[in-house]
Design a protein around this motif. Structure first.
Motif, mmCIF file in Angstrom:
data_model
loop_
_atom_site.group_PDB
_atom_site.id
_atom_site.type_symbol
_atom_site.label_atom_id
_atom_site.label_comp_id
_atom_site.label_asym_id
_atom_site.label_seq_id
_atom_site.Cartn_x
_atom_site.Cartn_y
_atom_site.Cartn_z
ATOM 1 N N ARG A 1 -9.491 8.232 -1.300
ATOM 2 C CA ARG A 1 -9.547 8.227 0.167
ATOM 3 C C ARG A 1 -9.852 9.610 0.741
ATOM 4 O O ARG A 1 -9.636 9.868 1.916
ATOM 5 N N ASP B 1 -11.721 4.280 0.292
ATOM 6 C CA ASP B 1 -11.449 4.226 1.732
ATOM 7 C C ASP B 1 -12.248 5.352 2.371
ATOM 8 O O ASP B 1 -11.841 6.511 2.359
ATOM 9 N N MET C 1 -7.021 3.998 -5.217
ATOM 10 C CA MET C 1 -7.917 4.199 -4.079
ATOM 11 C C MET C 1 -8.228 5.672 -3.842
ATOM 12 O O MET C 1 -7.330 6.477 -3.620
ATOM 13 N N GLN D 1 0.858 -1.192 0.000
ATOM 14 C CA GLN D 1 0.000 0.000 0.000
ATOM 15 C C GLN D 1 0.891 1.239 0.000
ATOM 16 O O GLN D 1 1.821 1.344 0.796
ATOM 17 N N ILE E 1 -11.082 1.558 -5.836
ATOM 18 C CA ILE E 1 -11.626 1.184 -4.523
ATOM 19 C C ILE E 1 -11.687 2.434 -3.649
ATOM 20 O O ILE E 1 -10.961 3.399 -3.918
ATOM 21 N N LYS F 1 -2.980 4.943 -3.096
ATOM 22 C CA LYS F 1 -3.990 5.886 -2.588
ATOM 23 C C LYS F 1 -3.786 7.252 -3.220
ATOM 24 O O LYS F 1 -2.648 7.684 -3.418
ATOM 25 N N VAL G 1 -1.679 -1.130 -3.843
ATOM 26 C CA VAL G 1 -2.804 -0.208 -3.630
ATOM 27 C C VAL G 1 -2.198 1.192 -3.625
ATOM 28 O O VAL G 1 -1.336 1.496 -2.797
ATOM 29 N N ALA H 1 -17.513 2.079 -7.023
ATOM 30 C CA ALA H 1 -16.274 1.545 -6.408
ATOM 31 C C ALA H 1 -16.298 0.019 -6.419
ATOM 32 O O ALA H 1 -17.332 -0.594 -6.132
#
Ligand SMILES: O=C[C@H](O)[C@H](O)COP(=O)(O)O
Ligand SMILES: C=C(OP(=O)(O)O)C(=O)O
Length: 336
Positions: free
Chosen positions: A232, A265, A230, A177, A263, A202, A200, A288
């Motif tokens: 977030r 968060d 991601m 990540q 995705i 972000k 991943v 998502a």
């Protein structure tokens, strides 16, 4: 300058021919299309002999190629030991913010697995605003996290902060990540480009969509095509009631521009447990392909980010609702 050709042999010749003075690097090969990227802009005369096989010449600064859906129309679907990420699949990554102890990560893992998560999250290296805040328990945390994931039959995702730790983290994790604060740590992105494990990535809290795509491009340019983007939350003018502002629009926009799974968060976006579920459900409604969510059995005493942690029971309710919203998004319902 980026040159896209339809013919691999031509691309090869082009790359070899134009090497002098302007090394053109093949950056991506897909469906018989090869993109060659170089620093200089080549004149029409130089390109003339190759014109028949050149389908696109991109001179625009800041263009992501390998990440682009133009270049790779199908969704990228990433398969790990216990999860399928991307395409029509939906994935839950959940767990504590930080790895606190072996027993704690195991208990949190059991709870999220029961609710349907297949990926156990947790940080052993924590990016903290203050140097005096809890920084994570390093390799001991990685070991505890790995042990819990193995015992539970889950994948492990953990944050990497420093290029010097890439090989260490690689020994333990299934998925790297890169956090919001490191989205443009180019040395780290290049190092992860050399790995063949999912990352991943972000979105930086002040990053545009193009910034995010170009950060992904750094990883793909190294040959690692397993990227999960991601959303977030980003910094906006109001952070009094929520920690960040979830950019719901970024989700379908990214999916239109890129083939990577997207995705959300909602934990770091909301910053407040009360708002995590509504934001998470909004993100799923926007398309998502998964959620990352933080949980804690005793949020008031969490080592990091207790205010945004859901209890295991709250996560279980969210996961059930999330599945329902996802079903609606994917259904063929038409107005009666
Ligand atoms: O997971 C978490 C990050 O380390 C955390 O959100 C940073 O927050 P801080 O500003 O409290 O350090
Ligand atoms: C630090 C984290 O998140 P972000 O980078 O989004 O702040 C995290 O997920 O632990």
């Amino acid at each position: 300058m980026i040159i896209v050709t339809t013919n691999k042999t031509t691309a090869q010749q082009l790359a070899e021919n134009l090497t002098t003075g302007d090394p053109l690097k093949p950056v991506f090969v897909h469906n018989n299309r090869v993109a060659l990227a170089g620093v200089k802009t080549l004149s029409d005369d130089v390109l003339a002999p190759f014109k028949a096989d050149i389908v696109d010449i991109i001179t625009k600064h800041h263009t992501a190629i390998a990440s682009s859906r133009d270049f790779h129309p199908e969704d990228t679907v990433i398969t790990t030991k216990h999860s399928i990420i991307g395409g029509d699949h939906f994935v839950f990554m959940a767990g504590p913010d930080a790895i606190e102890s072996p027993a704690h990560v195991m208990a949190m893992g059991e709870a999220v697995k029961k609710a349907g998560a297949t990926i156990l999250r947790g940080g052993a290296f924590k990016p903290r605003t203050s140097p005096y805040s809890y920084q994570g328990n390093g390799e001991a945390g990685l070991k505890a996290h790995r042990a819990a994931a193995d015992a539970l039959g889950m994948d492990m995702v953990t944050e990497i902060l420093d290029t010097r730790d890439v090989d260490l983290v690689d020994q333990y994790t299934d998925i790297f990540q890169v956090g919001t604060r490191n989205m443009q740590n180019f040395a780290l992105l290049k190092a992860l480009g050399q790995k063949r494990k999912p990352v991943v990535l972000k979105r930086g809290m002040s990053a545009t969509i193009d910034d995010l795509l170009n950060a992904a491009e750094y990883i793909v340019a190294g040959g690692n095509t397993q990227i999960i983007l991601m959303e977030r939350g980003i910094r906006t003018y109001d952070n009094k009631y929520t920690r960040n502002t979830i950019d719901v629009s970024a989700i379908p926009v990214l999916q239109s521009l890129t083939h990577f799974p997207v995705i959300a968060d909602a934990s770091h976006a909301a910053g407040v447990a009360q708002f995590v579920a509504p934001l998470a459900l909004a993100a799923i409604a926007a398309g998502a392909q998964g959620l990352m969510t933080e949980i804690h059995n005793d949020p008031a005493h969490a080592f990091v980010d207790g205010a945004q942690a859901l209890t295991p029971a709250e996560f279980s309710t969210l996961a059930a609702k999330a599945r329902r919203v996802r079903e609606v998004v994917q259904s063929d319902l038409v107005a009666q």
